[in-house]
Design a protein around this motif. Structure first.
Motif, PDB file in Angstrom:
ATOM      1  N   ILE A 211       0.860  -1.178   0.000  1.00  0.00           N
ATOM      2  CA  ILE A 211       0.000   0.000   0.000  1.00  0.00           C
ATOM      3  C   ILE A 211       0.898   1.230   0.000  1.00  0.00           C
ATOM      4  O   ILE A 211       1.644   1.465   0.953  1.00  0.00           O
ATOM      5  CB  ILE A 211      -0.950   0.013   1.206  1.00  0.00           C
ATOM      6  CG1 ILE A 211      -1.819  -1.237   1.231  1.00  0.00           C
ATOM      7  CG2 ILE A 211      -1.815   1.273   1.177  1.00  0.00           C
ATOM      8  CD1 ILE A 211      -2.722  -1.404   0.033  1.00  0.00           C
ATOM      9  N   VAL A 212       0.824   2.017  -1.058  1.00  0.00           N
ATOM     10  CA  VAL A 212       1.654   3.214  -1.172  1.00  0.00           C
ATOM     11  C   VAL A 212       1.129   4.319  -0.270  1.00  0.00           C
ATOM     12  O   VAL A 212       1.899   5.010   0.407  1.00  0.00           O
ATOM     13  CB  VAL A 212       1.692   3.695  -2.634  1.00  0.00           C
ATOM     14  CG1 VAL A 212       2.466   5.010  -2.755  1.00  0.00           C
ATOM     15  CG2 VAL A 212       2.318   2.626  -3.526  1.00  0.00           C
ATOM     16  N   GLY A 213      -0.192   4.497  -0.243  1.00  0.00           N
ATOM     17  CA  GLY A 213      -0.774   5.546   0.578  1.00  0.00           C
ATOM     18  C   GLY A 213      -2.285   5.548   0.488  1.00  0.00           C
ATOM     19  O   GLY A 213      -2.879   4.876  -0.360  1.00  0.00           O
ATOM     20  N   THR A 214      -2.887   6.292   1.380  1.00  0.00           N
ATOM     21  CA  THR A 214      -4.339   6.419   1.446  1.00  0.00           C
ATOM     22  C   THR A 214      -4.782   7.673   0.704  1.00  0.00           C
ATOM     23  O   THR A 214      -4.180   8.738   0.850  1.00  0.00           O
ATOM     24  CB  THR A 214      -4.802   6.507   2.913  1.00  0.00           C
ATOM     25  OG1 THR A 214      -4.294   5.383   3.633  1.00  0.00           O
ATOM     26  CG2 THR A 214      -6.316   6.524   3.016  1.00  0.00           C
ATOM     27  N   VAL A 215      -5.826   7.554  -0.092  1.00  0.00           N
ATOM     28  CA  VAL A 215      -6.359   8.706  -0.827  1.00  0.00           C
ATOM     29  C   VAL A 215      -7.219   9.531   0.135  1.00  0.00           C
ATOM     30  O   VAL A 215      -8.203   9.047   0.676  1.00  0.00           O
ATOM     31  CB  VAL A 215      -7.191   8.249  -2.040  1.00  0.00           C
ATOM     32  CG1 VAL A 215      -7.827   9.450  -2.739  1.00  0.00           C
ATOM     33  CG2 VAL A 215      -6.307   7.472  -3.016  1.00  0.00           C
ATOM     34  N   LYS A 216      -6.828  10.773   0.329  1.00  0.00           N
ATOM     35  CA  LYS A 216      -7.499  11.633   1.301  1.00  0.00           C
ATOM     36  C   LYS A 216      -8.333  12.739   0.667  1.00  0.00           C
ATOM     37  O   LYS A 216      -9.111  13.391   1.343  1.00  0.00           O
ATOM     38  CB  LYS A 216      -6.465  12.272   2.242  1.00  0.00           C
ATOM     39  CG  LYS A 216      -5.618  11.268   3.007  1.00  0.00           C
ATOM     40  CD  LYS A 216      -6.434  10.377   3.906  1.00  0.00           C
ATOM     41  CE  LYS A 216      -7.059  11.143   5.060  1.00  0.00           C
ATOM     42  NZ  LYS A 216      -7.812  10.256   5.974  1.00  0.00           N
ATOM     43  N   GLU A 217      -8.162  12.965  -0.614  1.00  0.00           N
ATOM     44  CA  GLU A 217      -8.897  14.058  -1.244  1.00  0.00           C
ATOM     45  C   GLU A 217      -9.016  13.803  -2.742  1.00  0.00           C
ATOM     46  O   GLU A 217      -8.127  13.210  -3.356  1.00  0.00           O
ATOM     47  CB  GLU A 217      -8.181  15.387  -0.985  1.00  0.00           C
ATOM     48  CG  GLU A 217      -8.968  16.611  -1.379  1.00  0.00           C
ATOM     49  CD  GLU A 217      -8.345  17.893  -0.837  1.00  0.00           C
ATOM     50  OE1 GLU A 217      -8.040  18.765  -1.654  1.00  0.00           O
ATOM     51  OE2 GLU A 217      -8.161  18.007   0.395  1.00  0.00           O
ATOM     52  N   ILE A 218     -10.115  14.245  -3.309  1.00  0.00           N
ATOM     53  CA  ILE A 218     -10.366  14.123  -4.741  1.00  0.00           C
ATOM     54  C   ILE A 218     -10.750  15.490  -5.278  1.00  0.00           C
ATOM     55  O   ILE A 218     -11.566  16.191  -4.685  1.00  0.00           O
ATOM     56  CB  ILE A 218     -11.501  13.108  -5.017  1.00  0.00           C
ATOM     57  CG1 ILE A 218     -11.114  11.717  -4.528  1.00  0.00           C
ATOM     58  CG2 ILE A 218     -11.849  13.079  -6.508  1.00  0.00           C
ATOM     59  CD1 ILE A 218     -12.263  10.732  -4.572  1.00  0.00           C
ATOM     60  N   ARG A 219     -10.177  15.858  -6.404  1.00  0.00           N
ATOM     61  CA  ARG A 219     -10.505  17.147  -7.022  1.00  0.00           C
ATOM     62  C   ARG A 219     -10.775  16.972  -8.500  1.00  0.00           C
ATOM     63  O   ARG A 219     -10.106  16.179  -9.172  1.00  0.00           O
ATOM     64  CB  ARG A 219      -9.353  18.151  -6.871  1.00  0.00           C
ATOM     65  CG  ARG A 219      -9.154  18.663  -5.466  1.00  0.00           C
ATOM     66  CD  ARG A 219      -8.025  19.647  -5.398  1.00  0.00           C
ATOM     67  NE  ARG A 219      -7.735  19.975  -3.999  1.00  0.00           N
ATOM     68  CZ  ARG A 219      -6.631  20.604  -3.597  1.00  0.00           C
ATOM     69  NH1 ARG A 219      -5.733  20.988  -4.493  1.00  0.00           N
ATOM     70  NH2 ARG A 219      -6.444  20.856  -2.326  1.00  0.00           N
TER      71      ARG A 219
END
Length: 222
Positions: A211-219
């Motif tokens: 797991i590289v990272g968690t998605v925290k925001e979408i634009r």
């Protein structure tokens, strides 16, 4: 008089993106019980698409409130790790990188934390120090209803945020050269990477994935 603000233009382009996924304005309108002429007038610039109209449209489409404005509101997304995607007053910049670079992010942090990358995107200061952005490609995370992240949207990935069951994540499979964007699902001892588009297969992970990272925001960026 039609609204010519940036917010209006962003809403129109977001709607246009959704319509294109169904092939035509008529098909889109039939799918969601909308007036095809109303959709046509919005997309052609002959009718304003204000905030109230956008909220009503989102309810009909079954997508989170705020999605057509290029942001997702956390209190409208159930069982999701996505935070509000408006840009707060206190921001910093983080790089927009390629999917290959994302897959190598653990090794690339020192290279890109100084502000390098394909471009830069404003990022909340409460994001982790190693946060970065990716532009979504393909339609594996495009859903016909509910939370959907179409191609072209930007996602902010935070390697310092631990994922939970139901989190949207960027992961690197041992068998692939680049990273992938999926929903992380726990089912007892099993772990899966699940696309939001049901036409794609769910991937079982068992030590073959990082797991590289968690998605925290979408634009949405037109």
């Amino acid at each position: 008089m039609t609204d010519t603000t940036y917010a209006h233009k962003a809403r129109v382009e977001a709607l246009r993106t959704l319509v294109l996924e169904y092939g035509s304005q008529a098909k889109f309108a039939r799918k969601f019980g909308l007036d095809a002429s109303y959709i046509s007038q919005i997309l052609s610039g002959h009718r304003s698409f204000g905030e109230k109209s956008a909220r009503n449209m989102e309810k009909k489409l079954g997508i989170p409130l705020g999605a057509l404005d290029g942001r997702l509101l956390a209190n409208e997304i159930k069982d999701s790790n996505i935070e509000p995607a408006y840009v707060p007053h206190t921001t910093r910049s983080a790089p927009v990188v390629s999917w290959v670079q994302a897959g190598q992010w653990a090794e690339a942090i020192d290279l890109y934390s100084a502000g390098e990358g394909e471009s830069q995107e404003e990022t909340p200061t409460n994001a982790g120090p190693h946060a970065f952005w990716l532009r979504v490609k393909g339609d594996s995370m495009t859903a016909p209803a509910g939370l959907s992240v179409p191609e072209g949207y930007l996602i902010m990935v935070d390697p310092d945020s631990l994922p939970e069951n139901g989190s949207l994540v960027v992961a690197k499979l041992d068998s692939e050269d680049e990273a992938t964007f999926k929903k992380l699902v726990f089912d007892g001892p099993n772990r899966y990477l699940k696309p939001l588009n049901t036409a794609y297969d769910t991937i079982k992970i068992n030590g073959n994935c990082r797991i590289v990272g968690t998605v925290k925001e979408i634009r949405f960026r037109p």
